[in-house]
Write a protein that holds these residues in place. Structure first.
Motif, PDB file in Angstrom:
ATOM      1  N   PRO A 127       0.810  -1.230   0.000  1.00 16.48           N
ATOM      2  CA  PRO A 127       0.000   0.000   0.000  1.00 16.48           C
ATOM      3  C   PRO A 127       0.840   1.274   0.000  1.00 16.48           C
ATOM      4  O   PRO A 127       0.335   2.333  -0.391  1.00 16.48           O
ATOM      5  CB  PRO A 127      -0.803  -0.088   1.294  1.00 16.48           C
ATOM      6  N   LEU A 128       2.103   1.181   0.417  1.00 18.26           N
ATOM      7  CA  LEU A 128       2.938   2.385   0.443  1.00 18.26           C
ATOM      8  C   LEU A 128       3.066   2.975  -0.962  1.00 18.26           C
ATOM      9  O   LEU A 128       3.151   4.195  -1.129  1.00 18.26           O
ATOM     10  CB  LEU A 128       4.339   2.068   0.977  1.00 18.26           C
ATOM     11  N   ILE A 129       3.072   2.086  -1.967  1.00 19.67           N
ATOM     12  CA  ILE A 129       3.211   2.558  -3.352  1.00 19.67           C
ATOM     13  C   ILE A 129       2.032   3.461  -3.705  1.00 19.67           C
ATOM     14  O   ILE A 129       2.176   4.464  -4.393  1.00 19.67           O
ATOM     15  CB  ILE A 129       3.276   1.354  -4.306  1.00 19.67           C
ATOM     16  N   ALA A 130       0.850   3.093  -3.194  1.00 23.46           N
ATOM     17  CA  ALA A 130      -0.341   3.894  -3.473  1.00 23.46           C
ATOM     18  C   ALA A 130      -0.457   5.080  -2.513  1.00 23.46           C
ATOM     19  O   ALA A 130      -1.465   5.769  -2.515  1.00 23.46           O
ATOM     20  CB  ALA A 130      -1.582   3.011  -3.370  1.00 23.46           C
ATOM     21  N   GLY A 131       0.553   5.267  -1.669  1.00 28.37           N
ATOM     22  CA  GLY A 131       0.513   6.391  -0.743  1.00 28.37           C
ATOM     23  C   GLY A 131      -0.343   6.152   0.482  1.00 28.37           C
ATOM     24  O   GLY A 131      -0.655   7.074   1.218  1.00 28.37           O
ATOM     25  N   LEU A 132      -0.726   4.885   0.706  1.00 28.30           N
ATOM     26  CA  LEU A 132      -1.533   4.553   1.884  1.00 28.30           C
ATOM     27  C   LEU A 132      -0.616   4.064   2.997  1.00 28.30           C
ATOM     28  O   LEU A 132       0.497   3.639   2.732  1.00 28.30           O
ATOM     29  CB  LEU A 132      -2.540   3.457   1.513  1.00 28.30           C
TER      30      LEU A 132
END
Lengths: 181, 598
Positions: A127-132
Motif C-alpha cells: 500500500p505504500l506505493i499507493a501512498g496509503l
C-alpha cells in the motif's frame, strides 16, 4: 551424471545406508500400532483441509494464518510421531539426508519461514506505493463466478498466507531440529 | 497519506532483516545486505529527525495510523521530538555495531542467523521508540528481547548458556508482569492508546475512570522498565549477559536496549501519567523517591562493582549499572518536586524539563561511550583472546589508536570537557542542585551519592586504563602483538600477522584487516563523542526539545487527537465502523510480527 554412475553410487554405500534406514523405520514401526497408523492416514488429510479452511476464512471469521499454521504443524507432528523422522523427508518429500545426519527437510522449513516473512512484510508495504499507510487492506467482491457465485478477494489474505508460511516454517524448524537430536 | 517517513526506520530494519534471512545462501551477500540496511536505517532516522525536530517553525509531532486506522482504535505511531532523539541516539550505535559485526562474526555465526536477528533487534528498538500504543510497546519489547535472547546465547558455551538463562528468565518474568500491568491499565482506563490514556487520566471524572489502580499498575510497569534498564534490584542479569554476548551485541544492548527502558519510563511517567489528576498530588510524588532510591543504589553498587572487577568486560558491565543510575537520578529528582521551576535557555520551565534533558544528554553520552568501550574490549579480546587485567598491559604502545579511543570513551564516562560526557554530568548535577533548592527530601544524600559515584567512576576508569594500556607489555601481549599494529604489514613481514585466539579459546579467524576495521569503528565513535561535545549546544537544544515534548502531555494528546468513542464518530474516515473487530484487527498485525520471531 550418467545412469550408470548413479546406479554405481547407489549400489555401494547407499545400500548400506538404506538398510540402516529400514532398520530405523522398522524400529519406529514396532512402536506404533496398526490402529495408530491407520487413524493417522485418515486424519492427516482432514487436518490439512481444515487448516487451509481456517486460513482462507481467517480475515473475516474465526481462523487466520496463525491457527491454520499451528494445525498444519500438528498434521506434520502426527506423521513424525507415527511414521518416524525419515519417512516424511525420504519417501514423501523425496530428499536425501544431509551430511552430518541432520534433518534435511529443516533447510526447506527455514526457507518457508523466510519466504513467509517476506510475503507478510511485502503485503504490508504494497500500500505504500499507493501512498496509503503500512498494512492498509483492501477488498474486492467478484460477482457471477460460475459455480461459486460471489467471491471475496481480500488483500488481507496475502498477509495471512505470509503468517501461515512463517509459522509453519518456524514450528517445523523447531520440531525438526529438536526431533533429530 | 504523506508522512511515510514516520515508519521508515522500522520498515528499513524489517526489510533488512528479511532480506538478510533470504540471503543466507551466501555469506558475503548477507553481510552486504546487513551493511546497506544499517546505512539505510541511519538515513531513515536522519530524515525523520529532520522532519520532526528541525521542522520549520520548531519541533513538531508526526503521527501515523498503521493500516489507516484512526487513534484510539488502531495502532498509531507517534514521532515527536523525544522519539526522534532516541532514534538518533540509536542510529550511530547500530551502524557502528553492524560494521563491527561484519568483520567480527564468522561463518558459523552467520549460519546462526546473526545478521537477521541483529536487525530484528533494531526493529524492536525502533518500534518501541515510535509506538503510541501501550500494548504495541509490549510487542516491540518482545521483538527486541526475543532477538537478544538468541544473540546473548550466541557462543553457546556453558558459561554463556548460564548467563543467557538468567537473562531470559528474568526478562520473561518482567514481560509477564508488563502484560498484566497493561491489561490492568486497559481494564481501568478503557484504552491502550497512550494519548487517549493520558487524556482520560487527566480528567477521570469525565470518562468514568477510577484512577487509584493506575498507581499500582504504574509501579508494576516501573519495575518492568527497571529490569530492562538494569537498575539496582534488577541489575544481576547485566554483568553475565554483557560478558556472554558478542561485542557488537553487547554494544547495542548497553547503548540502545537499556535506553528503551529509560525511554519507557520517560514516556509513560512524564507524558501519560504526568498529567494525571490524582487525589491531591501528582503521580510524580509517589514515583520520584522510588526512582531516586533505585538510581542511588545503582550508582553506588555499579561503581563499587566496577572498581573491583579484574577484567575489562566485567568493569564495563558494572559501570553501565552505575551509569544508568546517573540517567535515572535526574528523572527521580524532577519527579520528587513536581512543582519546582527552573530557567532553561532563557525561559522559565518546569524542573521536569531540565530533568528529562539531563537524562537524555547523559543517555546520549552513555549510548556512544559504552558501545565504544565494549567494542574496544571486543577488539582486545579478538586480538589477545582475553580481557583479564592479569594478562594485559602496555597496549598503549602497541595500539595507540585503540588506546586513544578507549581513553576518550573513559573520559566521557568521567565527564571531562570538551567531551559530551561533561555536559551530561553538568546537567544531572544541576537538576539535583535545583531539586535541593526546591526542597527535595533527602537532597543532601542524593548529592553525596552522586559525588561518590563520580569519584568511583574516576577510580575504576583509571584502574582499567592503567591495567590494560599502561605499564610494560605482558608476556601474552609480547607474544601475540610483537610490534606496533600497522608496522608489520607495511614492513612486509609475512608472519607478523596476528595469531590470535577466539573467545572460546580455539584458533581465531580474525584477520589484520578485520582488526583495522574494528579499531576504525572505535576511533569513529570516539571522534563522534568529541564532536558532539564541541557542538554540545545543538545536542542540549535537541534534548530540551525532546524534554518539552515528553512533558507536554496536552500537546501530545492534541497531536495524536484520538477520536472520542463516547462522542459522535464520523465514518467518513477510512476506518469505517468502529466495532469490536478493530482490536482484533490491529492485534493480529502485531501478533504476526511476534509470531515471526519464533
Amino acid at each position: 551424471m550418467s545412469d550408470d554412475a548413479v546406479a554405481g553410487d547407489r549400489s555401494a554405500a547407499a545400500d548400506r545406508e538404506a538398510a540402516t534406514e529400514r532398520a530405523v523405520r522398522e524400529s519406529y514401526d514396532r512402536h506404533t500400532t496398526v490402529i495408530a497408523r491407520t487413524v493417522v492416514r485418515v486424519v492427516v488429510p482432514i487436518i490439512l483441509v481444515t487448516a487451509v479452511g481456517l486460513l482462507l476464512q481467517g480475515h473475516n471469521r474465526p481462523g487466520g494464518g496463525f491457527i491454520g499454521a499451528v494445525l498444519t504443524a500438528t498434521a506434520f507432528v502426527l506423521v513424525y510421531v507415527i511414521f518416524g523422522m525419515e519417512y516424511l523427508q525420504d519417501d514423501f518429500l523425496g530428499l536425501r539426508a544431509a551430511d552430518g545426519g541432520s534433518h534435511a527437510a529443516v533447510e526447506y522449513y527455514r526457507w518457508l519461514f523466510a519466504a513467509g516473512l517476506a510475503l507478510a512484510a511485502g503485503s504490508g508495504m504494497a500500500p505504500l506505493i499507493a501512498g496509503l499507510p503500512f498494512l492498509t487492506q483492501a477488498v474486492l467482491f467478484l460477482h457471477h463466478i460460475p459455480l461459486y457465485g460471489e467471491f471475496e478477494l481480500a488483500s488481507a489474505f496475502a498477509f495471512d498466507l505470509g503468517v501461515y508460511l512463517t509459522v509453519v516454517g518456524g514450528l517445523l524448524t523447531v520440531l525438526g531440529e529438536v526431533g533429530s537430536e | 497519506m504523506t508522512g511515510q517517513i514516520v515508519i521508515a526506520p522500522m520498515l528499513v530494519a524489517l526489510s533488512t532483516a528479511i532480506l538478510a534471512l533470504l540471503a543466507r545462501f551466501d555469506g558475503r551477500v548477507e553481510k552486504a545486505v546487513s551493511l546497506v540496511g544499517a546505512g539505510g536505517y541511519a538515513v531513515a532516522v536522519a530524515a525523520l529527525f529532520d522532519a520532526v525536530v528541525l521542522a520549520p517553525g520548531g519541533p513538531t509531532t508526526l503521527t501515523y495510523g498503521v493500516s489507516d486506522w484512526q487513534a484510539p482504535f488502531g495502532i498509531v505511531l507517534v514521532a515527536d521530538a523525544l522519539s526522534a532523539f532516541m532514534l538518533a541516539l540509536a542510529a550511530p550505535v547500530v551502524v557502528a555495531a553492524a560494521v563491527y559485526s561484519v568483520v567480527s562474526v564468522d561463518e558459523r555465526g552467520q549460519r546462526l542467523s546473526y545478521h537477521p536477528l541483529f536487525h530484528f533487534m533494531v526493529l524492536g528498538v525502533s518500534g518501541a521508540f515510535l509506538t503510541g500504543d501501550v500494548f504495541n510497546l509490549f510487542v516491540w519489547f518482545e521483538v527486541m528481547l526475543m532477538s537478544s535472547y538468541v544473540l546473548v546465547l550466541f557462543y553457546s558455551g556453558r558459561e554463556h548458556t548460564r548467563a543467557a538463562l538468567g537473562y531470559v528468565v528474568l526478562n520473561l518474568l518482567a514481560s509477564a508482569l508488563m502484560l498484566v500491568a497493561i491489561g490492568g491499565l486497559y481494564a481501568t482506563t478503557g484504552t491502550l492508546n497512550m494519548a487517549d490514556m493520558a487524556r482520560r487520566l487527566a480528567d477521570p471524572a469525565a470518562y468514568g475512570v477510577a484512577v487509584a489502580p493506575t498507581l499500582g499498575l504504574g509501579a508494576l510497569l516501573l519495575s518492568v522498565f527497571a529490569v530492562k534498564a538494569g537498575t539496582v534490584p534488577f541489575h544481576f542479569w547485566v554483568p553475565s549477559a554483557y560478558r556472554a554476548a558478542p561485542a557488537p551485541v553487547t554494544a547495542v544492548l548497553a547503548g540502545v536496549v537499556k535506553k528503551v527502558g529509560v525511554y519507557a519510563v520517560i514516556r509513560l511517567f512524564f507524558t501519560v501519567f504526568g498529567g494525571a489528576a490524582y487525589a491531591s498530588t501528582s503521580t510524580f510524588a509517589y514515583v520520584g523517591p522510588v526512582l531516586m532510591l533505585l538510581a542511588g543504589a545503582s550508582i553506588i553498587l555499579g561503581g563499587v562493582g566496577a572498581a573491583g572487577r579484574e577484567d575489562v568486560d566485567g568493569l564495563l558491565a558494572f559501570s553501565s549499572i552505575g551509569q544508568v543510575g546517573f540517567i535515572v537520578l535526574p528523572l527521580g529528582a524532577a519527579m520528587t518536586v513536581p512543582a519546582a521551576t527552573t530557567t532553561l535557555a532563557g525561559a522559565e520551565t518546569m524542573l521536569a524539563v531540565l530533568g528529562v534533558t539531563a537524562a537524555l544528554v547523559y543517555s546520549l553520552t552513555h549510548a556512544l561511550a559504552k558501545p565504544l568501550l565494549f567494542l574496544a574490549s571486543g577488539t582486545i579480546r579478538s586480538a589477545l583472546g582475553t580481557t583479564d587485567f592479569a594478562q594485559l598491559g602496555g597496549l598503549a604502545r602497541r595500539t595507540p589508536l585503540l588506546a586513544g579511543g578507549f581513553l576518550l570513551g573513559s573520559l566521557a564516562l568521567v565527564g571531562v570537557p570538551p567531551i559530551l560526557g561533561f555536559f551530561g554530568k553538568l546537567l544531572v548535577f544541576r537538576t539535583v542542585a535545583e531539586g535541593i533548592a526546591a526542597g527535595m527530601p533527602a537532597g543532601a544524600l542524593a548529592a553525596a551519592t552522586m559525588l561518590v559515584g563520580a569519584i568511583l567512576t574516576i577510580a575504576y576508569v583509571t584502574r582499567g586504563w592503567n591495567q590494560v594500556f599502561w605499564g610494560e607489555p605482558t608476556e601474552r601481549v609480547q607474544q601475540l602483538i610483537p610490534v606496533r599494529w600497522g608496522r608489520s604489514r607495511f614492513a612486509g613481514d609475512g608472519d607478523a600477522g596476528s595469531s590470535s585466539i577466539a573467545p572460546d579459546g580455539g584458533p581465531s579467524t580474525v584477520t589484520d584487516r578485520a582488526l583495522v576495521v574494528q579499531v576504525a569503528v572505535v576511533v569513529a565513535l570516539a571522534l563522534g563523542l568529541v564532536g558532539l561535545g564541541v557542538g554540545a549546544e545543538v545536542v542540549v537544544d535537541a534534548a530540551t526539545d525532546a524534554a518539552h515534548a515528553a512533558t507536554g502531555t496536552d500537546a501530545y494528546v492534541e497531536a495524536v487527537a484520538p477520536v472520542d468513542p463516547g462522542a459522535e464518530y464520523s465514518p467518513s474516515h477510512a476506518a469505517g465502523a468502529a466495532n469490536a473487530s478493530d482490536g482484533s484487527h490491529s492485534l493480529d498485525a502485531s501478533a504476526a510480527v511476534d509470531g515471526g520471531e519464533r
